[in-house]
Design a protein around this motif. Structure first.
Motif, PDB file in Angstrom:
ATOM      1  N   LEU A   1       0.829  -1.206   0.000  1.00  0.00           N
ATOM      2  CA  LEU A   1       0.000   0.000   0.000  1.00  0.00           C
ATOM      3  C   LEU A   1       0.863   1.257   0.000  1.00  0.00           C
ATOM      4  O   LEU A   1       0.532   2.253  -0.656  1.00  0.00           O
ATOM      5  N   ARG A   2       1.975   1.207   0.713  1.00  0.00           N
ATOM      6  CA  ARG A   2       2.869   2.366   0.771  1.00  0.00           C
ATOM      7  C   ARG A   2       3.519   2.615  -0.592  1.00  0.00           C
ATOM      8  O   ARG A   2       3.595   3.754  -1.071  1.00  0.00           O
ATOM      9  N   LEU A   3       3.986   1.554  -1.241  1.00  0.00           N
ATOM     10  CA  LEU A   3       4.584   1.685  -2.570  1.00  0.00           C
ATOM     11  C   LEU A   3       3.548   2.144  -3.587  1.00  0.00           C
ATOM     12  O   LEU A   3       3.839   2.967  -4.462  1.00  0.00           O
ATOM     13  N   GLU A   4       2.341   1.617  -3.452  1.00  0.00           N
ATOM     14  CA  GLU A   4       1.261   1.989  -4.366  1.00  0.00           C
ATOM     15  C   GLU A   4       0.951   3.479  -4.258  1.00  0.00           C
ATOM     16  O   GLU A   4       0.797   4.172  -5.265  1.00  0.00           O
ATOM     17  N   ALA A   5       0.890   3.971  -3.037  1.00  0.00           N
ATOM     18  CA  ALA A   5       0.557   5.387  -2.822  1.00  0.00           C
ATOM     19  C   ALA A   5       1.591   6.310  -3.442  1.00  0.00           C
ATOM     20  O   ALA A   5       1.263   7.416  -3.884  1.00  0.00           O
ATOM     21  N   LEU A   6       2.850   5.867  -3.502  1.00  0.00           N
ATOM     22  CA  LEU A   6       3.910   6.699  -4.056  1.00  0.00           C
ATOM     23  C   LEU A   6       3.778   6.902  -5.558  1.00  0.00           C
ATOM     24  O   LEU A   6       4.212   7.922  -6.098  1.00  0.00           O
ATOM     25  N   ARG A   7       3.213   5.925  -6.258  1.00  0.00           N
ATOM     26  CA  ARG A   7       3.169   6.010  -7.722  1.00  0.00           C
ATOM     27  C   ARG A   7       1.802   6.408  -8.266  1.00  0.00           C
ATOM     28  O   ARG A   7       1.665   6.657  -9.465  1.00  0.00           O
ATOM     29  N   LEU A   8       0.787   6.460  -7.397  1.00  0.00           N
ATOM     30  CA  LEU A   8      -0.554   6.778  -7.884  1.00  0.00           C
ATOM     31  C   LEU A   8      -0.738   8.278  -8.080  1.00  0.00           C
ATOM     32  O   LEU A   8      -0.202   9.097  -7.329  1.00  0.00           O
ATOM     33  N   ALA A   9      -1.536   8.615  -9.089  1.00  0.00           N
ATOM     34  CA  ALA A   9      -1.885  10.020  -9.330  1.00  0.00           C
ATOM     35  C   ALA A   9      -2.846  10.502  -8.248  1.00  0.00           C
ATOM     36  O   ALA A   9      -3.517   9.703  -7.592  1.00  0.00           O
ATOM     37  N   PRO A  10      -2.956  11.819  -8.059  1.00  0.00           N
ATOM     38  CA  PRO A  10      -3.846  12.341  -7.010  1.00  0.00           C
ATOM     39  C   PRO A  10      -5.302  11.944  -7.192  1.00  0.00           C
ATOM     40  O   PRO A  10      -6.042  11.815  -6.209  1.00  0.00           O
ATOM     41  N   TYR A  11      -5.723  11.756  -8.440  1.00  0.00           N
ATOM     42  CA  TYR A  11      -7.128  11.437  -8.712  1.00  0.00           C
ATOM     43  C   TYR A  11      -7.412   9.938  -8.669  1.00  0.00           C
ATOM     44  O   TYR A  11      -8.542   9.507  -8.891  1.00  0.00           O
ATOM     45  N   ALA A  12      -6.399   9.122  -8.402  1.00  0.00           N
ATOM     46  CA  ALA A  12      -6.582   7.670  -8.326  1.00  0.00           C
ATOM     47  C   ALA A  12      -7.153   7.274  -6.965  1.00  0.00           C
ATOM     48  O   ALA A  12      -6.978   7.987  -5.966  1.00  0.00           O
ATOM     49  N   VAL A  13      -7.826   6.139  -6.928  1.00  0.00           N
ATOM     50  CA  VAL A  13      -8.305   5.590  -5.660  1.00  0.00           C
ATOM     51  C   VAL A  13      -7.109   4.969  -4.945  1.00  0.00           C
ATOM     52  O   VAL A  13      -6.469   4.058  -5.463  1.00  0.00           O
ATOM     53  N   ARG A  14      -6.817   5.467  -3.744  1.00  0.00           N
ATOM     54  CA  ARG A  14      -5.607   5.044  -3.042  1.00  0.00           C
ATOM     55  C   ARG A  14      -5.865   3.970  -2.003  1.00  0.00           C
ATOM     56  O   ARG A  14      -5.043   3.086  -1.798  1.00  0.00           O
TER      57      ARG A  14
END
Length: 379
Positions: free
Chosen positions: A9-22
């Motif tokens: 989840l931490r790695l995912e949050a780093l690469r997701l755009a602001p408008y993505a579901v985090r």
């Protein structure tokens, strides 16, 4: 090295755009999450292991299942949608796992014989709540699949349920399943767009492979004419390899345009959160205006020359006849239903239980059941 859920989840949050579901807002029934999978990965795996997903292998896309091994089925269509959707989602910085999960679940509710089967069941159920494949997909994942002791359904995250519920704008889902203003997440919108892109390309491919569509007729359509000329293909002498190249390039063109047009819309609207996407006046995942008009022309061509080809219409009528006869027998003589379905009649009511039973059938099973009921020589 091991990656736990928190690491993922931490790695995912780093690469997701602001408008993505985090992150997920949770599930209807609280349960312990997997130590090595994110909630959306867990959702994806639950969808993959359903009976409804396996049945898609023997459900119609355009051609009935027995008409050839190389034509798309509802399962291969679903896999192609997932591939297109993930490609778009990755380029836009969206949540790929959520996108893939919605894509894999989007057609779980389709009955046998494709959209023809859906139209028949909806007509037969008009006085009993109707039938719609998006609603049926939600019914499957929230009620009909029984795999866990503490609840019915799969107990998917709210975001996945919202994605299924908002897959097509024409469907109006229960408000409790929509987390925002009704547009749905961008991940869900991308799946809807990927669905349209995938079936446009692969139905054209199947139409050409079958011989129902003549390659030279593609000269009438601006998009296929442009692509074929750019590739140096002669549509009057199009062979199998040329057909494959044409479909591949067409698919690539549509995916690239979808990425660029959607990104431009996001930049113009300056959305910075999933909530802003949901509240936007219109869907943001789309093709550019020019390509969209050309794709509409191609789809109109497919409806005229392929989906309404006399051969397809004859097969469609056979399918309609089979479902009408099965429905009539089951609702007038419910004692012929299997015992588990008879039990569900007590819980769901006769018509909804029969509708669920028929909707869950594969093409093959429906045809076999028809023969068992109406052919004296079939045991």
């Amino acid at each position: 090295m091991k990656f736990y859920r928190e690491d993922l989840l931490r790695l995912e949050a780093l690469r997701l755009a602001p408008y993505a579901v985090r992150a997920s807002r949770g599930r209807a029934y609280p349960e312990e999450e997997s130590p090595y999978r994110t909630p959306f990965q867990k959702d994806r795996d639950r969808v993959l292991h359903t009976t409804a997903f396996r049945r898609l292998e023997y459900k119609t896309q355009v051609f009935l299942n027995y008409e050839g091994d190389y034509y798309r089925t509802r399962l291969t269509h679903t896999l192609e949608v997932a591939q297109v959707a993930r490609s778009i989602a990755r380029a836009l910085g969206l949540n790929e796992d959520l996108t893939e999960t919605i894509a894999l679940a989007h057609d779980l509710g389709h009955p046998p014989f494709g959209h023809s089967g859906e139209a028949v069941l909806n007509a037969l159920m008009q006085d009993h709540g109707g039938f719609e494949h998006n609603a049926q997909a939600l019914r499957i994942v929230t009620h009909l699949e029984v795999r866990y002791p503490g609840f019915r359904g799969l107990n998917l995250t709210y975001e996945t349920l919202e994605g299924i519920a908002t897959h097509e704008p024409a469907y109006r889902p229960p408000s409790a399943l929509v987390l925002g203003e009704g547009q749905g997440s961008l991940e869900a919108q991308v799946v809807d767009l990927a669905d349209e892109i995938a079936y446009t390309a692969h139905d054209l491919d199947d139409g050409l492979r079958s011989g129902l569509l003549l390659p030279e007729s593609l000269e009438e359509v601006e998009l296929t004419r442009e692509v074929s000329r750019a590739l140096g293909l002669d549509l009057h002498r199009l062979e199998e390899f040329g057909r494959r190249v044409l479909i591949r390039e067409l698919l690539g063109l549509l995916i690239t345009d979808a990425i660029e047009a959607t990104h431009a819309a996001l930049e113009k609207a300056q959305v910075e959160s999933p909530e802003a996407v949901r509240k936007h006046p219109k869907r943001m995942a789309a093709l550019s205006e020019g390509v969209r008009e050309k794709q509409k022309e191609l789809r109109a061509f497919l409806y005229k020359r392929f989906y309404n080809h006399p051969y397809i219409l004859r097969q469609r009528r056979k399918a309609e006849h089979v479902l009408e006869k099965l429905f009539a027998v089951y609702t007038t003589s419910p004692e012929v239903l299997p015992y588990p379905v008879q039990k569900s009649v007590e819980e769901e009511g006769l018509y909804r239980a029969v509708c669920d039973y028929i909707a869950g059938m594969t093409d093959r099973f429906a045809l076999e059941e028809y023969a068992r009921l109406f052919d004296p020589q079939t045991r």
